[in-house]
Write an enzyme that holds these catalytic residues in place. Structure first.
Site, PDB file in Angstrom:
ATOM      1  N   ASP A   1       0.923  -1.072   0.051  1.00  0.00           N
ATOM      2  CA  ASP A   1       0.097   0.037  -0.008  1.00  0.00           C
ATOM      3  C   ASP A   1       0.895   1.200  -0.053  1.00  0.00           C
ATOM      4  OD1 ASP A   1       0.970  -0.126   2.756  1.00  0.00           O
ATOM      5  OD2 ASP A   1      -0.735  -0.902   3.448  1.00  0.00           O
TER       6      ASP A   1
ATOM      7  N   ASP B   1       1.501   5.071   1.723  1.00  0.00           N
ATOM      8  CA  ASP B   1       1.071   6.044   2.703  1.00  0.00           C
ATOM      9  C   ASP B   1       1.943   7.527   2.317  1.00  0.00           C
ATOM     10  OD1 ASP B   1      -0.103   4.089   4.289  1.00  0.00           O
ATOM     11  OD2 ASP B   1       1.912   3.468   5.048  1.00  0.00           O
TER      12      ASP B   1
ATOM     13  N   ASP C   1       9.581   3.581  12.924  1.00  0.00           N
ATOM     14  CA  ASP C   1      10.344   2.451  13.640  1.00  0.00           C
ATOM     15  C   ASP C   1      11.966   2.266  13.282  1.00  0.00           C
ATOM     16  OD1 ASP C   1       9.024   1.642  11.244  1.00  0.00           O
ATOM     17  OD2 ASP C   1       7.841   0.108  12.418  1.00  0.00           O
TER      18      ASP C   1
END
Ligand code: ATP
Ligand code: MG
Length: 431
Positions: free
Chosen positions: A50, A52, A129
């Protein structure tokens, strides 16, 4: 910064919807970047799952630009831009200030419970992260911006957390699962300093809401690398935090088949995904929880319950215990329990019963499950072969098979036993 000619990202590989969002934001005067897994995967020459988008526009400003936009989330306000079935997630740059600051960021025992402070793109990069997840593809000049050394780690195949690993895991223990997931998916190694604390901190997953863990478990096992992920989770002592009953039953080493069964189930899931076939969480969880359910059901059988009652009670107890760690929504736990409950019905191969089982809505999943059990050596492969053949042959041959039933003395003995039980008033196995 890596300028346009020096990286391999081509707009041809970015979805039209994501490009539209980027261009519209840019044309409205905002910054707009592709970020996260989308950029990472494009740079690796893989197809992103996907896309983002990160921007300096606030969620409300984003909504002002798009008609097809919905704002979601309480913990993080995000904009979802809908294009038919595709959704492009647009997040406003966030910062991660020192928790001692007056800011909007709350820590509970070191765990991040709310952070909704907007920030600059640099701040946004540092709260992510892994370094390889903190790369930005800037639509203004088609360059890749790298604040954290992500390009180098990407080339070296290294997963490295931003900041102090232990602190970052404590803030959000799910990052340990993400480390394992990306290591399996990308074939990367976890940098040693980020790897070490995982062995110590797994128990922190107990503090993560069970609904979030359900979502994470789907990502772990339905991304096409289930087998490798399963093995890595066990290696890092994380599997037992997610599925304690399963871990406990797998660590009894009297037989090989329980671990073979899970391994086969995971490999099978991966194969189906590669072949574009559907996989359902119901089947996945049925596989992962089978060994503890089977053991519990055996105990109840030993205590005199009927096979169906034993399996139903074991199934419901299992769902109850597992839901303390991972909440399995009813729409998956019900079919999962049906897969289990149908298993003993495969033993009845004579008369009308096999015909009836064939028409059961959950027959296919239950039969696939039976095949796995046979492959793993838990049950006699002859039983699975019989059912395979029963489906393949024409009606006449099918009647013939059902007339012969299980054949041999074994079958006769079972039928007799069943007849004897009938006068007690209790049907042998409820339908
Ligand atoms: P994929 O979508 O391929 O599974 P991804 O990296 O895009 O991988 P997402 O869950 O879609 O993962 O998250 C998008 C980005 O948001 C990540 O790349 C990362 O930069 C950031 N992110 C997601 N979860 C966390 C987290 N728990 N802590 C910090 N940053 C996170
Ligand atoms: Mg993503």
């Amino acid at each position: 910064m890596t300028a346009r000619p020096d990286h391999i990202i081509s707009r041809a590989n970015i979805s039209d919807s994501a490009l539209k969002v980027l261009y519209r934001l840019r044309d409205a005067g905002y910054q707009a970047h592709l970020v996260g897994g989308g950029v990472r995967d494009l740079l690796l020459g893989r197809e992103p799952k996907d896309f983002d988008v990160a921007t300096d526009a606030t969620p409300e400003q984003v909504r002002g630009v798009f008609r097809n936009c919905r704002l979601i989330g309480r913990r993080f306000r995000l904009a979802h831009i809908h294009f038919g079935r595709e959704i492009i997630e647009v997040a406003t740059f966030r910062s991660m200030r020192d928790p001692a600051d007056e800011g909007d960021r709350e820590l509970d025992n070191g765990m991040l419970v709310r952070d909704n402070v907007y920030g600059t793109i640099e701040e946004d990069a540092l709260r992510r992260d892994f370094t390889v997840n903190a790369l930005y593809y800037n639509i203004a000049d088609f360059s890749v911006i790298d604040y954290a050394g992500g390009m180098q780690d990407l080339q070296a195949g290294v997963l490295r957390l931003l900041g102090d690993p232990e602190t970052r895991y404590r803030e959000d223990p799910v990052r340990m699962l993400r480390a394992v997931r990306f290591a399996a998916k990308l074939g990367f190694v976890i940098n040693p300093a980020c790897e070490r604390p995982i062995f110590e901190l797994g128990a922190l997953l107990q503090g993560v809401p069970a609904a979030r863990l359900f979502e994470e478990v789907l990502k772990l096992f339905m991304g096409g690398m289930a087998l490798e992920t399963f093995e890595k989770l066990r290696h890092y002592d994380l599997f037992g935090e997610l599925f304690p009953e399963t871990e406990e039953s797998l660590s009894h080493e009297e037989h090989d088949f329980p671990i073979t069964f899970v391994n086969r189930g995971m490999a099978n899931t991966d194969l189906r995904i590669r072949e574009g076939k559907p996989v359902t969480p119901a089947f996945l969880f049925a596989v992962l929880l089978w060994e503890p359910v089977r053991r519990f059901s055996d105990e109840l059988l030993g205590a005199g319950q009927s096979p169906l009652a034993a399996m139903q009670e074991a199934g419901s107890e299992m769902v109850y215990r597992q839901s303390r760690h991972i909440s399995i929504p009813k729409r998956f736990s019900l079919p999962m329990r049906e897969i289990w409950s149908l298993q003993h019905r495969f033993l009845h191969r004579s008369g009308k019963r096999p015909h009836r089982l064939l028409t059961h809505p959950r027959f296919r999943a239950a039969y696939d499950f039976l095949l796995l059990r046979a492959e793993a050596g838990e049950i006699d492969p002859e039983l699975a072969q019989w059912w395979t053949r029963f489906q393949e042959v024409n009606g006449e041959e099918r009647d013939h098979m059902a007339k012969q039933g299980e054949g041999g003395t074994e079958g006769k003995r079972r039928r007799r036993r069943r007849r004897r039980r009938k006068p007690s008033g209790q049907p042998p196995h409820g339908e």
